[in-house]
Motif scaffolding. Structure first.
Motif, PDB file in Angstrom:
ATOM      1  N   SER A 150       2.678   4.262   3.740  1.00  0.00           N
ATOM      2  CA  SER A 150       1.336   4.334   3.142  1.00  0.00           C
ATOM      3  C   SER A 150       1.414   3.885   1.690  1.00  0.00           C
ATOM      4  N   GLY A 151       0.233   3.644   1.122  1.00  0.00           N
ATOM      5  CA  GLY A 151       0.180   3.318  -0.308  1.00  0.00           C
ATOM      6  C   GLY A 151       0.684   4.492  -1.131  1.00  0.00           C
ATOM      7  N   MET A 152       0.336   5.717  -0.730  1.00  0.00           N
ATOM      8  CA  MET A 152       0.825   6.877  -1.471  1.00  0.00           C
ATOM      9  C   MET A 152       2.339   7.021  -1.340  1.00  0.00           C
ATOM     10  N   GLY A 153       2.920   6.549  -0.229  1.00  0.00           N
ATOM     11  CA  GLY A 153       4.379   6.502  -0.105  1.00  0.00           C
ATOM     12  C   GLY A 153       4.954   5.611  -1.206  1.00  0.00           C
ATOM     13  N   VAL A 204      -7.253   5.566 -12.211  1.00  0.00           N
ATOM     14  CA  VAL A 204      -6.541   5.116 -11.007  1.00  0.00           C
ATOM     15  C   VAL A 204      -7.060   5.854  -9.772  1.00  0.00           C
ATOM     16  N   TYR A 205      -6.615   5.430  -8.598  1.00  0.00           N
ATOM     17  CA  TYR A 205      -6.931   6.141  -7.351  1.00  0.00           C
ATOM     18  C   TYR A 205      -6.587   7.630  -7.552  1.00  0.00           C
ATOM     19  N   GLY A 206      -7.506   8.520  -7.199  1.00  0.00           N
ATOM     20  CA  GLY A 206      -7.362   9.945  -7.510  1.00  0.00           C
ATOM     21  C   GLY A 206      -5.979  10.541  -7.233  1.00  0.00           C
ATOM     22  N   ALA A 243      -9.435  -1.255 -11.834  1.00  0.00           N
ATOM     23  CA  ALA A 243      -9.272   0.167 -11.540  1.00  0.00           C
ATOM     24  C   ALA A 243     -10.230   0.661 -10.456  1.00  0.00           C
ATOM     25  N   ASN A 244      -9.710   1.560  -9.650  1.00  0.00           N
ATOM     26  CA  ASN A 244     -10.454   2.249  -8.600  1.00  0.00           C
ATOM     27  C   ASN A 244     -11.026   3.541  -9.177  1.00  0.00           C
ATOM     28  N   PRO A 245     -12.328   3.747  -9.292  1.00  0.00           N
ATOM     29  CA  PRO A 245     -13.400   2.896  -8.785  1.00  0.00           C
ATOM     30  C   PRO A 245     -14.264   2.268  -9.895  1.00  0.00           C
ATOM     31  N   VAL A 303       2.312  -1.701 -11.884  1.00  0.00           N
ATOM     32  CA  VAL A 303       0.915  -2.065 -11.626  1.00  0.00           C
ATOM     33  C   VAL A 303       0.592  -1.906 -10.142  1.00  0.00           C
ATOM     34  N   ASP A 304      -0.440  -1.136  -9.872  1.00  0.00           N
ATOM     35  CA  ASP A 304      -0.979  -1.047  -8.512  1.00  0.00           C
ATOM     36  C   ASP A 304      -1.964  -2.209  -8.358  1.00  0.00           C
ATOM     37  N   ASN A 305      -1.585  -3.175  -7.533  1.00  0.00           N
ATOM     38  CA  ASN A 305      -2.355  -4.422  -7.407  1.00  0.00           C
ATOM     39  C   ASN A 305      -3.254  -4.434  -6.165  1.00  0.00           C
ATOM     40  N   HIS A 308       1.320  -1.710  -3.709  1.00  0.00           N
ATOM     41  CA  HIS A 308       0.070  -1.886  -2.976  1.00  0.00           C
ATOM     42  C   HIS A 308      -0.131  -0.782  -1.965  1.00  0.00           C
ATOM     43  N   SER A 309      -1.397  -0.487  -1.728  1.00  0.00           N
ATOM     44  CA  SER A 309      -1.778   0.117  -0.467  1.00  0.00           C
ATOM     45  C   SER A 309      -2.088  -1.096   0.414  1.00  0.00           C
ATOM     46  N   VAL A 310      -1.220  -1.421   1.365  1.00  0.00           N
ATOM     47  CA  VAL A 310      -1.476  -2.593   2.221  1.00  0.00           C
ATOM     48  C   VAL A 310      -2.571  -2.285   3.244  1.00  0.00           C
ATOM     49  N   THR A 311      -2.952  -1.012   3.288  1.00  0.00           N
ATOM     50  CA  THR A 311      -4.080  -0.561   4.099  1.00  0.00           C
ATOM     51  C   THR A 311      -5.337  -1.391   3.817  1.00  0.00           C
ATOM     52  N   LYS A 312      -5.410  -1.945   2.599  1.00  0.00           N
ATOM     53  CA  LYS A 312      -6.641  -2.550   2.103  1.00  0.00           C
ATOM     54  C   LYS A 312      -6.633  -4.064   2.355  1.00  0.00           C
ATOM     55  N   PHE A 313      -6.665  -4.866   1.311  1.00  0.00           N
ATOM     56  CA  PHE A 313      -6.849  -6.309   1.500  1.00  0.00           C
ATOM     57  C   PHE A 313      -5.705  -6.961   2.278  1.00  0.00           C
ATOM     58  N   VAL A 323     -14.526   5.872   3.402  1.00  0.00           N
ATOM     59  CA  VAL A 323     -13.602   5.524   2.333  1.00  0.00           C
ATOM     60  C   VAL A 323     -12.715   4.382   2.820  1.00  0.00           C
ATOM     61  N   SER A 324     -11.773   3.975   1.988  1.00  0.00           N
ATOM     62  CA  SER A 324     -10.949   2.787   2.161  1.00  0.00           C
ATOM     63  C   SER A 324     -11.754   1.565   1.719  1.00  0.00           C
ATOM     64  N   LEU A 325     -11.126   0.420   1.774  1.00  0.00           N
ATOM     65  CA  LEU A 325     -11.716  -0.792   1.205  1.00  0.00           C
ATOM     66  C   LEU A 325     -10.881  -1.991   1.639  1.00  0.00           C
ATOM     67  N   MET A 369     -15.608  12.051  -2.774  1.00  0.00           N
ATOM     68  CA  MET A 369     -14.704  11.613  -1.704  1.00  0.00           C
ATOM     69  C   MET A 369     -13.340  11.205  -2.285  1.00  0.00           C
ATOM     70  N   THR A 370     -13.133   9.916  -2.561  1.00  0.00           N
ATOM     71  CA  THR A 370     -11.790   9.457  -2.967  1.00  0.00           C
ATOM     72  C   THR A 370     -11.256  10.112  -4.237  1.00  0.00           C
ATOM     73  N   HIS A 371     -12.152  10.507  -5.158  1.00  0.00           N
ATOM     74  CA  HIS A 371     -11.690  11.055  -6.433  1.00  0.00           C
ATOM     75  C   HIS A 371     -12.103  12.523  -6.601  1.00  0.00           C
ATOM     76  N   VAL A 387     -21.562   4.733  -6.996  1.00  0.00           N
ATOM     77  CA  VAL A 387     -21.390   4.390  -5.573  1.00  0.00           C
ATOM     78  C   VAL A 387     -20.450   3.186  -5.525  1.00  0.00           C
ATOM     79  N   ARG A 388     -19.478   3.213  -4.612  1.00  0.00           N
ATOM     80  CA  ARG A 388     -18.541   2.087  -4.505  1.00  0.00           C
ATOM     81  C   ARG A 388     -18.809   1.315  -3.228  1.00  0.00           C
ATOM     82  N   TYR A 389     -18.840   0.014  -3.372  1.00  0.00           N
ATOM     83  CA  TYR A 389     -19.148  -0.842  -2.222  1.00  0.00           C
ATOM     84  C   TYR A 389     -18.018  -1.868  -2.082  1.00  0.00           C
TER      85      TYR A 389
HETATM   86  N1  LCS Z   1      -3.751   2.711  -4.610  1.00  0.00           N
HETATM   87  C1  LCS Z   1      -5.056   2.389  -4.564  1.00  0.00           C
HETATM   88  C2  LCS Z   1      -5.636   1.519  -5.625  1.00  0.00           C
HETATM   89  C3  LCS Z   1      -5.842   2.860  -3.528  1.00  0.00           C
HETATM   90  O1  LCS Z   1      -7.134   2.510  -3.501  1.00  0.00           O
HETATM   91  C4  LCS Z   1      -5.256   3.692  -2.534  1.00  0.00           C
HETATM   92  C5  LCS Z   1      -6.073   4.237  -1.407  1.00  0.00           C
HETATM   93  C6  LCS Z   1      -3.907   4.015  -2.625  1.00  0.00           C
HETATM   94  C7  LCS Z   1      -3.179   3.493  -3.672  1.00  0.00           C
HETATM   95  C8  LCS Z   1      -3.221   4.871  -1.599  1.00  0.00           C
HETATM   96  O2  LCS Z   1      -3.041   4.139  -0.445  1.00  0.00           O
HETATM   97  P1  LCS Z   1      -2.938   4.739   1.051  1.00  0.00           P
HETATM   98  O3  LCS Z   1      -1.875   5.790   1.005  1.00  0.00           O
HETATM   99  O4  LCS Z   1      -4.261   5.320   1.369  1.00  0.00           O
HETATM  100  O5  LCS Z   1      -2.562   3.561   1.867  1.00  0.00           O
HETATM  101  N2  LCS Z   1      -7.429   4.185  -1.653  1.00  0.00           N
HETATM  102  C9  LCS Z   1      -8.381   4.677  -0.921  1.00  0.00           C
HETATM  103  C10 LCS Z   1      -9.739   4.579  -1.264  1.00  0.00           C
HETATM  104  O6  LCS Z   1     -10.175   4.136  -2.327  1.00  0.00           O
HETATM  105  N3  LCS Z   1     -10.455   5.040  -0.278  1.00  0.00           N
HETATM  106  O7  LCS Z   1      -9.670   5.547   0.734  1.00  0.00           O
HETATM  107  C11 LCS Z   1      -8.292   5.342   0.388  1.00  0.00           C
END
Ligand code: LCS
Length: 412
Positions: free
Chosen positions: A88-91, A113-115, A160-162, A185-187, A207-212, A338-340, A353-355, A373-375
């Motif tokens: 995960s990104g948090m990992g 930053v992400y909460g 920065a998120n968000p 840097v969290d990219n 990165h959180s590769v979960t995203k883009f 959530v997520s993006l 939610m996220t924060h 609001v985040r879109y």
């Molecule tokens: N860094 C950023 C910038 C993020 O937006 C997130 C997750 C993480 C790290 C953590 O990544 P994950 O462990 O979830 O893969 N951001 C989220 C968000 O804005 N909405 O839901 C998750």
């Protein structure tokens, strides 16, 4: 097994070919090695692999051909020494903090930053004697003032998120390096297609590769790319020891997602520009934060650091939180989630939610207002997305004209 030399190819070729693993059967895609362990030919070979004197795989937490293909690709896309894939990104954030901060160290992070990235340091690292200070890193003077003799890390998100604040990575790198600290840097918000922090002086990108990068809302994952071999040698064993490794099937899906990274981002950011411009003209909208708009305070800086503006928008309505909730409850095409960074548009409310884990006073100080609001703009037909937002904003109009709004509040 051979690899194509992709070093000098353009980015759009790298997303298709870099890191690729070519097997004995000529498989056109990276095969999924869904195995936890790898047989040794004999005891000596096993001992040699453990000693590091022979190459070859041992155990999937330590390395796996499918995962390694993604790691090679990410290293090339970000311009770093090597990639380390995570569950995960948090990992990724945990691994970076734990590998690079010792007891007694101090880190300076960006307040927006992400909460959980902030929470992990403030709530948990503090228990192990690591202190952190969170400031507006888009203001380099604030960053400079927060540095201490024992500051070992500066941690920021370029976008920065968000709040969409942009940090000048070049200036942040100078300040960090003058203090013998690392710039991490969290990219996630930009992806390497739009921005490569190592080229601007960062030491570690995550990165959180979960995203883009994955882009299809079907995988949670992370990756860390350090600039140097020395940092790689510090970071990789921390990941394998913590046990937050990626799974081979996850890696396969992310490799597949990355193939369309350039195409997806081009379409999503074109949509985002249209939506941000449209939102700015709506009477119900108080403000819009999109780095592609000249009204964004760091629009010029974003142009220097990035090759495009991405697809993340923050906005607040004149009716604040209540009006924002009405919009989130009324959109039909965008998903309230959530997520993006996926192909589908997502809308969410960071304060609840996220924060939500960030104390309210810290959130407000960082610009994460109750009404923000985040879109995350997807790749749908932009006219449909605008029509969807328009009918949702119309309901805000109803409410503003006297319909009773529900009483809502945000807990600390
Ligand atoms: N860094 C950023 C910038 C993020 O937006 C997130 C997750 C993480 C790290 C953590 O990544 P994950 O462990 O979830 O893969 N951001 C989220 C968000 O804005 N909405 O839901 C998750």
């Amino acid at each position: 097994m051979s690899h194509i030399d992709t070093k000098n190819l353009g980015f759009d070729s790298k997303v298709i070919h870099s890191g690729a693993h070519h097997d004995a059967y000529g498989s056109a895609t990276v095969p999924i090695y869904q195995t936890s362990t790898f047989a040794f030919d004999n005891a000596q070979q096993g001992a040699d692999r453990f000693a590091g004197t022979a190459s070859g795989f041992i155990y999937t937490r330590l390395g796996n051909p499918t995962i390694n293909a993604l790691e090679r690709q990410m290293a090339e896309l970000e311009g770093g020494f090597g990639g380390i894939a995570m569950s995960s990104g948090m990992g990724s954030v945990s691994t970076v903090y734990l590998a690079l901060l010792d007891q007694g160290a101090h880190m300076v992070g960006s307040a927006t930053v992400y909460g959980p990235s902030r929470l992990l340091a403030e709530k948990h690292l503090s228990r192990f004697g690591v202190e952190s200070t969170w400031v507006d890193t888009s203001n380099l003077d604030s960053l400079r003032k927060a540095m201490r003799p024992n500051t070992k890390m500066v941690y920021t998100e370029t976008v920065a998120n968000p709040t969409m604040d942009v940090t000048d990575i070049r200036g942040a790198a100078e300040i960090a390096h003058a203090n013998n600290a690392l710039l991490v840097v969290d990219n996630t918000f930009a992806s390497p297609y739009l921005h490569r922090p190592i080229e601007h002086g960062a030491d570690v990108v995550l990165h959180s590769v979960t995203k883009f990068l994955n882009g299809h809302a079907d995988v949670v994952g992370g990756v860390v790319v350090p600039k140097t071999e020395a940092l790689f040698r510090q970071l990789r064993p921390m990941m394998t020891t913590l046990g937050c490794n990626m799974d081979p099937h996850q890696a396969y899906l992310v490799i597949r997602g990355i193939k369309t990274l350039a195409l997806r981002i081009e379409r999503a950011q074109a949509n985002a520009m249209r939506i941000a411009q449209w939102l700015e003209q709506q009477p119900q909208v108080e403000w819009v934060r999109y780095i592609g708009l000249p009204s964004h305070p760091q629009h010029e800086l974003a142009k220097v650091l990035m090759s495009g503006f991405g697809s993340m928008i923050a906005f607040e309505l004149k009716g604040g939180l209540e009006a924002g909730r009405t919009v989130m409850d009324s959109v039909k095409l965008a998903t309230l989630a959530v997520s993006l960074g996926g192909v589908e548009s997502l809308i969410e409310h960071p304060a609840s939610m996220t924060h939500a884990g960030v104390p309210r006073d810290h959130r407000i100080e960082a610009g994460i207002t109750d009404g923000l609001v985040r879109y995350s703009v997807g790749i749908e037909d932009v006219d449909d997305l605008i029509a969807d937002l328009a009918q949702a904003l119309d309901r805000v109009g109803d409410w503003a004209r006297g319909k009773k709004a529900p009483k809502v509040g945000i807990a600390d």
